[in-house]
Design a protein around this motif. Structure first.
Motif, mmCIF file in Angstrom:
data_model
loop_
_atom_site.group_PDB
_atom_site.id
_atom_site.type_symbol
_atom_site.label_atom_id
_atom_site.label_comp_id
_atom_site.label_asym_id
_atom_site.label_seq_id
_atom_site.Cartn_x
_atom_site.Cartn_y
_atom_site.Cartn_z
ATOM 1 N N CYS A 8 1.279 -0.761 -0.069
ATOM 2 C CA CYS A 8 -0.247 0.122 0.059
ATOM 3 C C CYS A 8 1.083 1.866 0.370
ATOM 4 C CB CYS A 8 -1.299 -0.300 0.803
ATOM 5 S SG CYS A 8 -1.868 0.668 1.490
ATOM 6 N N ASP A 24 -3.826 0.878 -3.386
ATOM 7 C CA ASP A 24 -3.451 -0.415 -3.611
ATOM 8 C C ASP A 24 -1.933 -0.234 -4.550
ATOM 9 O OD1 ASP A 24 -2.357 -2.588 -4.549
ATOM 10 O OD2 ASP A 24 -3.913 -3.606 -5.323
ATOM 11 N N MET A 51 0.162 -4.055 4.570
ATOM 12 C CA MET A 51 -0.799 -4.241 4.816
ATOM 13 C C MET A 51 -1.105 -5.813 4.796
ATOM 14 S SD MET A 51 -2.098 -0.983 5.350
ATOM 15 C CE MET A 51 -3.364 -1.421 5.733
ATOM 16 N N THR A 52 -1.457 -5.530 6.711
ATOM 17 C CA THR A 52 -1.550 -6.971 6.866
ATOM 18 C C THR A 52 -2.805 -6.824 7.983
ATOM 19 O OG1 THR A 52 0.235 -7.501 8.644
ATOM 20 C CG2 THR A 52 0.424 -8.160 6.254
ATOM 21 N N THR A 62 -7.699 -2.402 10.150
ATOM 22 C CA THR A 62 -6.878 -2.719 9.011
ATOM 23 C C THR A 62 -7.630 -2.949 7.954
ATOM 24 O OG1 THR A 62 -5.163 -2.042 10.482
ATOM 25 C CG2 THR A 62 -5.564 -3.202 8.161
ATOM 26 N N ILE A 66 -7.582 -2.996 3.869
ATOM 27 C CA ILE A 66 -7.578 -4.162 3.127
ATOM 28 C C ILE A 66 -8.463 -4.530 2.119
ATOM 29 C CG2 ILE A 66 -7.341 -6.106 3.050
ATOM 30 C CD1 ILE A 66 -5.119 -5.855 5.093
#
Length: 102
Positions: A8, A24, A51-52, A62, A66
């Protein structure tokens, strides 16, 4: 379904303090609607991150970021304040009401 990690790019708005655009990295700014970019101003890159689901962000969920990145390719984080419905939501200028009455 658990969101998968993705790269990201984060931009800040030169027009509005504490407004950020998450994009993205593989799709770039081309997926961001022109009307959003016009209101946002020329995006100023501030950082890139992976990003996780485990990553914690200060003012936004988050998993929501995502999912928006996967679906639209971008997520607009609004400045703090206002009501919870408009703050930190994915921004859609493609038309169609996004009314999620509960």
């Amino acid at each position: 379904m658990t969101p998968t990690p993705l790269l990201c790019q984060i931009y800040k708005s030169p027009r509005q303090e504490e407004m950020f655009l998450y994009v993205d990295r593989t799709r770039g700014l081309d997926v961001v609607p022109q009307a959003l970019l016009e209101g946002f101003g020329p995006p100023q890159s501030i950082m890139m991150m992976i990003m996780t689901p485990e990553r914690t962000l200060a003012r936004v969920d988050t998993a929501r970021v995502i999912e928006a990145l996967k679906e639209k390719g971008y997520y607009l984080q609004m400045p703090p304040g206002g009501d919870a419905r408009t703050r930190d939501q994915a921004f859609d200028v493609s038309g169609g009401a996004d009314d999620q009455s509960a």
